[in-house]
Motif scaffolding. Sequence first.
Motif, short mmCIF file in Angstrom:
data_model
loop_
_atom_site.label_atom_id
_atom_site.label_comp_id
_atom_site.label_asym_id
_atom_site.label_seq_id
_atom_site.Cartn_x
_atom_site.Cartn_y
_atom_site.Cartn_z
N PHE A 81 0.84 -1.19 0.00
CA PHE A 81 0.00 0.00 0.00
C PHE A 81 0.88 1.25 0.00
CE2 PHE A 81 -3.96 -1.99 2.26
CZ PHE A 81 -4.14 -2.84 1.20
N ASP A 82 0.59 2.16 -0.91
CA ASP A 82 1.35 3.40 -1.03
C ASP A 82 1.15 4.27 0.21
OD1 ASP A 82 2.96 5.28 -2.50
OD2 ASP A 82 1.14 6.46 -2.78
N GLY A 83 2.25 4.84 0.72
CA GLY A 83 2.18 5.75 1.86
C GLY A 83 1.91 5.05 3.18
N LEU A 84 2.15 3.76 3.25
CA LEU A 84 1.87 2.98 4.46
C LEU A 84 2.77 3.40 5.62
CD1 LEU A 84 0.24 0.53 5.63
CD2 LEU A 84 2.25 -0.85 5.04
N VAL A 85 2.14 3.65 6.77
CA VAL A 85 2.86 3.93 8.01
C VAL A 85 2.41 2.89 9.02
CG1 VAL A 85 3.23 5.59 9.88
CG2 VAL A 85 2.95 6.41 7.53
N THR A 86 3.38 2.13 9.54
CA THR A 86 3.07 1.13 10.56
C THR A 86 3.41 1.71 11.92
OG1 THR A 86 3.55 -0.68 9.04
CG2 THR A 86 3.55 -1.20 11.39
N GLY A 87 2.47 1.64 12.83
CA GLY A 87 2.67 2.15 14.18
C GLY A 87 2.47 1.03 15.19
N LEU A 111 -9.19 -4.48 3.68
CA LEU A 111 -8.01 -3.67 4.04
C LEU A 111 -7.76 -2.61 2.98
CD1 LEU A 111 -5.75 -6.54 5.36
CD2 LEU A 111 -6.34 -4.49 6.67
N ARG A 112 -7.85 -2.98 1.70
CA ARG A 112 -7.62 -2.01 0.61
C ARG A 112 -8.69 -0.91 0.66
NH1 ARG A 112 -4.51 -0.95 -3.37
NH2 ARG A 112 -3.35 -2.88 -3.20
#
Length: 194
Positions: A110-116, A187-188
């Motif tokens: 996924f583009d721009g994904l940030v995992t926290g 999710l998408r």
Amino acid sequence: MAETKPQGLTEQQQKWFASVQANLERETGKTLEEWVEIVRRECKETRPKARTDWLKATYGVGQNRAATILSVAFPSDMGWDDADGLRKALWTDPASTAILEAVEAAVAEFDGLVTGQRKAFTAWSRKAQFAALKPAKGGQAVLGLAVATDASPRLSEPRNEGWSDRLKAKLVLTAAADVDDEVRALLRAAWERS
């Protein structure tokens, strides 16, 4: 005075976190340093939740401000800024971890994904949080999604999950194989809305 902040934040989340700290004095009448001194001097609690509850009950400080104050007053070896430590402490069951890895694979492109990584869950964001996963008993995991519950008959409403209010639906995953085409599509869809 050392300040901590969570890793894995979107730009919008970073700005919000900074605003909580910046506005603390204006909104409470005390600086962060003054709050830290008060909490260290007066709070006899030793568990994080008990400390938060004490600060809220004693001084009427809200959840986010309490978390900001306590992260400085009582820094730990595994604070908000230790994503690897938080992940290791949270994901201890191999079956739950396999579900986490299946979800990570589903969102990896996924583009721009940030995992926290948080204490109680792993979150994924783009501009805003679109999904979160937390382990559940018996090697299961609960997936929160920023979609409506009517997007799938498998979804239900979350109740006191602790993740973003944006996540309006949840799905209990019992095995990594549950992360199927439908879950990947959900999710998408949640990612596209974020």
